[in-house]
Design an enzyme around this catalytic site. Structure first.
Site, mmCIF file in Angstrom:
data_model
loop_
_atom_site.group_PDB
_atom_site.id
_atom_site.type_symbol
_atom_site.label_atom_id
_atom_site.label_comp_id
_atom_site.label_asym_id
_atom_site.label_seq_id
_atom_site.Cartn_x
_atom_site.Cartn_y
_atom_site.Cartn_z
ATOM 1 N N HIS A 164 4.826 -6.792 0.955
ATOM 2 C CA HIS A 164 5.121 -6.700 -0.470
ATOM 3 C C HIS A 164 5.501 -5.275 -0.852
ATOM 4 O O HIS A 164 6.335 -5.060 -1.742
ATOM 5 C CB HIS A 164 3.902 -7.166 -1.279
ATOM 6 C CG HIS A 164 4.144 -7.231 -2.743
ATOM 7 N ND1 HIS A 164 3.557 -6.357 -3.633
ATOM 8 C CD2 HIS A 164 4.906 -8.069 -3.494
ATOM 9 C CE1 HIS A 164 3.934 -6.652 -4.865
ATOM 10 N NE2 HIS A 164 4.754 -7.686 -4.810
ATOM 11 N N SER A 222 6.200 -13.687 -5.420
ATOM 12 C CA SER A 222 6.414 -12.719 -4.350
ATOM 13 C C SER A 222 5.565 -13.054 -3.134
ATOM 14 O O SER A 222 6.065 -13.101 -2.000
ATOM 15 C CB SER A 222 6.082 -11.305 -4.839
ATOM 16 O OG SER A 222 6.952 -10.900 -5.865
ATOM 17 N N ARG A 238 0.287 -7.779 1.911
ATOM 18 C CA ARG A 238 0.364 -6.624 1.008
ATOM 19 C C ARG A 238 1.345 -5.575 1.528
ATOM 20 O O ARG A 238 2.095 -4.971 0.754
ATOM 21 C CB ARG A 238 -1.017 -6.003 0.844
ATOM 22 C CG ARG A 238 -1.944 -6.797 -0.052
ATOM 23 C CD ARG A 238 -1.860 -6.338 -1.477
ATOM 24 N NE ARG A 238 -2.649 -7.178 -2.356
ATOM 25 C CZ ARG A 238 -2.750 -6.975 -3.667
ATOM 26 N NH1 ARG A 238 -2.122 -5.968 -4.228
ATOM 27 N NH2 ARG A 238 -3.475 -7.784 -4.413
#
Length: 208
Positions: A41, A15, A38
């Site tokens: 994500h 990812s 982050r």
């Protein structure tokens, strides 16, 4: 059984590798890139990097404040639910208060929202704190008003209020305020609790 990837570590690795390959991270200052990874994500949108705005080094500022025992101020419990609790310093206090039944009366007296009234109750906790706003544009507007009026300064501001009324405007106001406080935000209507929590988690552990 279906042949789908089950290894959590490998899922994370792939990812983050995909995000780094597809997102325009090079346009961001180096200290902000782990936060961007982050946040992307958390939402699955690599173009988020194009709308990310930051001032200073919010990751270092937030991390240092938390290690020094400063609290995290959140505009909703949903934001705090996304924090990596095992990465927070053991004594970290998370201050919200939105569930306080007296807040509705306070908001009515102020002719504002409960979220804005909540921020006025943060004033005793603001000095050196980490502010994480993931839902309410009115919370961010109120914070900016308080800071302009001389309220104590937090160590860092993470602001991703979401919605169609005031969200884009509140975040633009943060960018233009030039407060000298490290911050990260995302322009436009996008935002939400997951993005805000992901940004705070990046301050704790980096991009992964």
């Amino acid at each position: 059984m279906s042949d789908w990837l089950k290894d959590p570590a490998e899922i994370y690795r792939r990812s983050f590798a995909t995000i780094r390959a597809e997102a325009h991270l090079d346009r961001l200052p180096e200290p902000v890139r782990p936060i961007a990874v982050r946040m992307i994500h958390a939402c699955g949108m690599v173009d988020l990097a194009d709308d990310l705005r930051a001032g200073g080094d919010p990751a270092t500022a937030a991390g240092t404040a938390l290690r020094d025992g400063r609290p995290i101020l959140v505009d909703a419990r949903m934001v705090a639910a996304g924090f990596l609790a095992d990465r927070l310093p053991a004594a970290t206090r998370i201050v919200c208060g939105l569930e306080n039944p007296a807040l509705a009366d306070a908001a009515a007296a102020m002719a504002t929202t409960r979220s804005a009234a909540l921020v006025t109750r943060w004033r005793p906790h603001l000095d050196g704190a980490v502010v994480v706003i993931g839902n309410a544009p009115t919370a961010l507007f109120q914070l900016l008003d308080d800071l302009r009026q001389g309220a104590a300064r937090p160590a860092a501001i993470i602001a991703t209020p979401v919605g169609f009324v005031g969200a884009a405007e509140s975040k633009q106001a943060l960018v233009e305020a030039e407060l000298g406080i490290p911050f990260v935000t995302v322009l436009g209507r996008r935002g939400g609790s997951a993005m805000a929590a992901a940004a705070l988690n990046a301050c704790l552990v980096g991009a992964g």
